[in-house]
Motif scaffolding. Structure first.
Motif, PDB file in Angstrom:
ATOM      1  N   ASP A   1      43.246  50.029  41.678  1.00  0.00           N
ATOM      2  CA  ASP A   1      44.279  49.528  42.882  1.00  0.00           C
ATOM      3  C   ASP A   1      44.332  48.128  42.989  1.00  0.00           C
ATOM      4  O   ASP A   1      45.446  47.551  43.273  1.00  0.00           O
ATOM      5  CB  ASP A   1      43.869  50.209  44.186  1.00  0.00           C
ATOM      6  CG  ASP A   1      42.647  50.021  44.509  1.00  0.00           C
ATOM      7  OD1 ASP A   1      41.733  49.799  43.991  1.00  0.00           O
ATOM      8  OD2 ASP A   1      42.298  50.129  45.838  1.00  0.00           O
ATOM      9  N   SER A   2      43.271  47.561  42.901  1.00  0.00           N
ATOM     10  CA  SER A   2      43.196  46.046  43.098  1.00  0.00           C
ATOM     11  C   SER A   2      43.839  45.083  42.027  1.00  0.00           C
ATOM     12  O   SER A   2      44.675  44.267  42.610  1.00  0.00           O
ATOM     13  CB  SER A   2      41.506  45.570  43.219  1.00  0.00           C
ATOM     14  OG  SER A   2      40.792  46.076  44.248  1.00  0.00           O
ATOM     15  N   SER A   3      43.662  45.530  40.794  1.00  0.00           N
ATOM     16  CA  SER A   3      44.230  44.820  39.719  1.00  0.00           C
ATOM     17  C   SER A   3      45.747  45.173  39.585  1.00  0.00           C
ATOM     18  O   SER A   3      46.502  44.249  39.439  1.00  0.00           O
ATOM     19  CB  SER A   3      43.623  45.368  38.281  1.00  0.00           C
ATOM     20  OG  SER A   3      43.872  46.518  38.166  1.00  0.00           O
TER      21      SER A   3
ATOM     22  N   GLY B  71      38.889  51.042  41.951  1.00  0.00           N
ATOM     23  CA  GLY B  71      39.022  49.449  41.520  1.00  0.00           C
ATOM     24  C   GLY B  71      40.409  49.307  41.041  1.00  0.00           C
ATOM     25  O   GLY B  71      40.752  48.064  40.872  1.00  0.00           O
TER      26      GLY B  71
ATOM     27  N   THR C  47      43.950  50.772  52.477  1.00  0.00           N
ATOM     28  CA  THR C  47      43.518  50.827  51.093  1.00  0.00           C
ATOM     29  C   THR C  47      41.943  51.138  51.026  1.00  0.00           C
ATOM     30  O   THR C  47      41.479  51.720  50.307  1.00  0.00           O
ATOM     31  CB  THR C  47      43.655  49.407  50.507  1.00  0.00           C
ATOM     32  OG1 THR C  47      42.502  48.659  51.228  1.00  0.00           O
ATOM     33  CG2 THR C  47      44.943  48.763  50.365  1.00  0.00           C
TER      34      THR C  47
ATOM     35  N   TYR D 298      46.021  46.921  54.653  1.00  0.00           N
ATOM     36  CA  TYR D 298      44.692  46.608  54.105  1.00  0.00           C
ATOM     37  C   TYR D 298      43.579  47.752  54.445  1.00  0.00           C
ATOM     38  O   TYR D 298      42.656  48.306  53.546  1.00  0.00           O
ATOM     39  CB  TYR D 298      44.149  45.164  54.362  1.00  0.00           C
ATOM     40  CG  TYR D 298      42.666  45.001  53.673  1.00  0.00           C
ATOM     41  CD1 TYR D 298      42.707  44.889  52.209  1.00  0.00           C
ATOM     42  CD2 TYR D 298      41.649  45.014  54.471  1.00  0.00           C
ATOM     43  CE1 TYR D 298      41.465  44.488  51.653  1.00  0.00           C
ATOM     44  CE2 TYR D 298      40.444  44.493  53.768  1.00  0.00           C
ATOM     45  CZ  TYR D 298      40.352  44.499  52.324  1.00  0.00           C
ATOM     46  OH  TYR D 298      39.420  44.140  51.666  1.00  0.00           O
TER      47      TYR D 298
END
Length: 291
Positions: A223-225, A221, A107, A104
């Protein structure tokens, strides 16, 4: 109406194929190393931004895309290998929460690095010439690039199947998924295997990022989805099972796309309804093994 549903389902299938490419790498890492790699979406995002830069530098949209296709996945695979060798292997014997926290943290580092290099503006990548038009299916247009994504997804699925079933490296990966301790006892260099698997998984995420760049915006963002959907895929398909990842990705892609056609505001909810149904009926996943 049936024509519209078919075209929408095909659009979902093309999106599902990109998701499969990304999720197949995650399921290999998760199944082999037992690491819930939250940084996997970062590899996808990094490849998308690399695609933008390479395409911009080359200039020609076709050659730029081909150059990115050749360069971005190996670069991302190399970054993944360095992360596994330099960071993850040093905490391999510690509790799993250390690995979760570390991935994490990666990321966040990657996101800040991308923001420093490329900024926070939205970027776009042009589709290659010849793939920017549409083909006709039942008198309705369907983007040529999306049709190419479906074909590429099938080829990747076949290629991974052959890699895992016909090569020594692939058979060792499958054995590690089944019993990682046993292959170590048989003399396999587990650390080298883990580095190779992590690099392969990161490279697949990078390939997904390249393929997805021309069909959406390249921005912070994404990457989150993709990581949320990828975890849903491997849970539905079964941890460590590439063909299960294919089924899960196609299911999610088609359900989401058709859901947009009928109930746009609840389209994403249908994906997680399907996930919950699988967890209740078959917790190990559609093609997962009972443990």
């Amino acid at each position: 109406m049936m024509d519209e549903i078919l075209i929408q389902a095909l659009s979902g299938l093309s999106r599902g194929m990109v998701l499969f490419v990304v999720a197949s790498g995650l399921t290999l890492i998760f199944g082999t190393m037992r690491i819930a790699n939250f940084a996997h979406g970062s590899f996808y995002m990094l490849a998308a931004f690399l695609t933008y830069s390479v395409a911009t530098m080359v200039g020609d949209r076709t050659w730029g895309f081909l150059a990115a296709l050749c360069l971005a996945p190996p670069i991302v695979a190399g970054v993944g290998a360095l992360i596994e060798w330099g960071l993850l292997k040093r905490i391999a014997t510690r509790p799993h929460q250390y690995q979760l926290i570390l991935t994490y943290a990666i990321t966040l580092i990657v996101a800040d690095g991308i923001k420093m290099l490329w900024g926070s503006d939205y970027r776009t990548v042009a589709r290659p010439a010849g793939l920017d038009g549409a083909i006709t299916i039942l008198d309705m247009p369907f983007p040529t690039y999306n049709a190419m994504l479906i074909l590429v997804g099938v080829l990747i699925a076949v290629g991974l199947h052959l890699l895992l079933t016909r090569t020594r490296f692939g058979k060792t990966i499958r054995a590690a998924v089944a019993d990682g301790e046993m292959i170590g006892a048989l003399g396999v260099n587990v650390q080298r295997l883990f580095t190779g698997v992590f690099a392969l998984g990161a490279g697949l995420a990078g390939l997904g990022g390249v393929l997805a760049a021309p069909v959406g915006s390249v921005s912070l963002g994404i990457d989150s989805s993709i990581i949320i959907e990828s975890f849903a895929v491997i849970i539905i398909g079964g941890v460590g099972n590439v063909m299960g990842a294919l089924i899960g990705a196609v299911l999610i892609g088609v359900v989401h796309a058709v859901g947009i056609l009928f109930v746009p505001k609840l389209a994403i909810a249908f994906v997680f309804i399907a996930l919950c149904a699988v967890l209740l009926i078959r917790p190990q996943g559609l093609l997962g093994r009972n443990t």
